[in-house]
Scaffold this active site. Sequence first.
Site, PDB file in Angstrom:
ATOM      1  N   ASP A  75     -58.001  15.244   8.681  1.00 37.51           N
ATOM      2  CA  ASP A  75     -56.791  15.689   8.168  1.00 37.51           C
ATOM      3  C   ASP A  75     -56.274  14.332   7.740  1.00 37.51           C
ATOM      4  O   ASP A  75     -55.436  13.597   8.277  1.00 37.51           O
ATOM      5  CB  ASP A  75     -55.858  16.585   8.995  1.00 37.51           C
ATOM      6  CG  ASP A  75     -54.626  16.973   8.126  1.00 37.51           C
ATOM      7  OD1 ASP A  75     -54.446  16.665   7.171  1.00 37.51           O
ATOM      8  OD2 ASP A  75     -53.936  17.874   8.944  1.00 37.51           O
TER       9      ASP A  75
ATOM     10  N   GLU B 163     -60.779   6.450  -6.339  1.00 33.20           N
ATOM     11  CA  GLU B 163     -60.064   5.024  -6.920  1.00 33.20           C
ATOM     12  C   GLU B 163     -61.035   4.013  -6.697  1.00 33.20           C
ATOM     13  O   GLU B 163     -61.883   3.583  -5.982  1.00 33.20           O
ATOM     14  CB  GLU B 163     -59.143   4.590  -6.017  1.00 33.20           C
ATOM     15  CG  GLU B 163     -58.114   3.444  -6.375  1.00 33.20           C
ATOM     16  CD  GLU B 163     -56.699   3.192  -5.634  1.00 33.20           C
ATOM     17  OE1 GLU B 163     -56.374   2.325  -6.024  1.00 33.20           O
ATOM     18  OE2 GLU B 163     -56.263   4.176  -5.141  1.00 33.20           O
TER      19      GLU B 163
END
Length: 424
Positions: free
Chosen positions: A281, A80
Amino acid sequence: MDSRISGFYKLPVAKRRAEIAERADLSEEAVEAIGGTGLTEDLADTVSENVIGTLEYPISVATNFRIDGEDRLIPMAIEETSVVAAASYAARMTRTEGGFETDVDAPRMIAQIQAVDVTDPQAARMRILKEQDRLKELADEQDPTLVKFGGGCEDIEVRIVDSPNGQMVVTHLIVNVQDAMGGNAVNTMAEALAPEIEELTGGDVEMRILSNLADRRLARATCTIPPEELADEDSEFTGEEVRDRIVDAWAFAMGDPYRAATHNKGIMNGIDAVTTATFNDWRAMEAGAHAYAAQDGYDSLTSYEVDGDGNLACSIELPIQVGTVGGATGLQPVAQAAMEILDVDSAPEMSGVLASVGLAQNVAALRALVSEGIQQGHMQLHAQNIAIQAGAEGDQIDEVAERMIEEETIGQSDAEQFLSELEE
């Protein structure tokens, strides 16, 4: 090490890499990994199923961070636009007042053991609690290495949960997982205790799994920003006005879940980028953060107010479930290099860094939203991407992008036309 690198974004990629290698004292293996390909297909095949190839993210470094009195460079992997620049910008604003201060809980994870069809839930709860010392010992036997290094099952709690299928007796194992994320450790303990819980409750144990609502593993970060840091020369608002508008923006997120969803997404932009770069994670991080934000009705993970000196006082609190040992990090050379850049000694220390990055990301987003608007920075980078897709190279990229912004027309055909005019 000084994380303040003036003009860093203007350097070519290779020179940026060399600068970071020198400042972070990176190993030759780390420098080689960052400049090459991360996962080989053989390694990728051990990480996931049905592998057919790999996908690479840009690896960037956010600068200017000072956390608990120590300068840090922050590795980020994200596609992004503007996230890395925004984090660096916000971190710079905090430096005059000392940067970020953190406070982190011990790294405790929760494993849940669900018992159903229990005829006497309240009495079953008491039977489990009466045996908790024996149950904790049994849990610790599953991971003697963790216990050796100071971790292990520290407490047992029992909840009676009302569900659409009736009451369930749910046992929580509270486990100090030290520097691991902890999923494997707590799941193994829960599996081992399942038969004992069945016997004590007289019910059937069905689920025994960790919870990603890691509210025993909270990380907090704070920073203070003087008003003069919040407005630049071109701003139509004073620093005090920007400060007060940021507080109003936060209040909006506290009162409206539609705003809070995007508000918190911005926080996780930064946290997820560091988590991805280190091969931790990020899905667990997302689940825990949003569940924590929703406990009393979904609202903001951050808080903003004006202190007695007129400064913007910023804070964040959220679960951070991250590991510095174990997991997949050791399989990914670039992730190992990112950990070298981060240079943390423990999972709690890394949690404080992540909370600081999330707060920085949020500060930058709110400042942009209440002043020049979020699209100004986004459109600059978007225009550059379009220019590249049209075939622009080197200095042509900025020239074509600036022309499109000036003409207020950003598209592939526009970029191709402006590029053609440059080359005539």
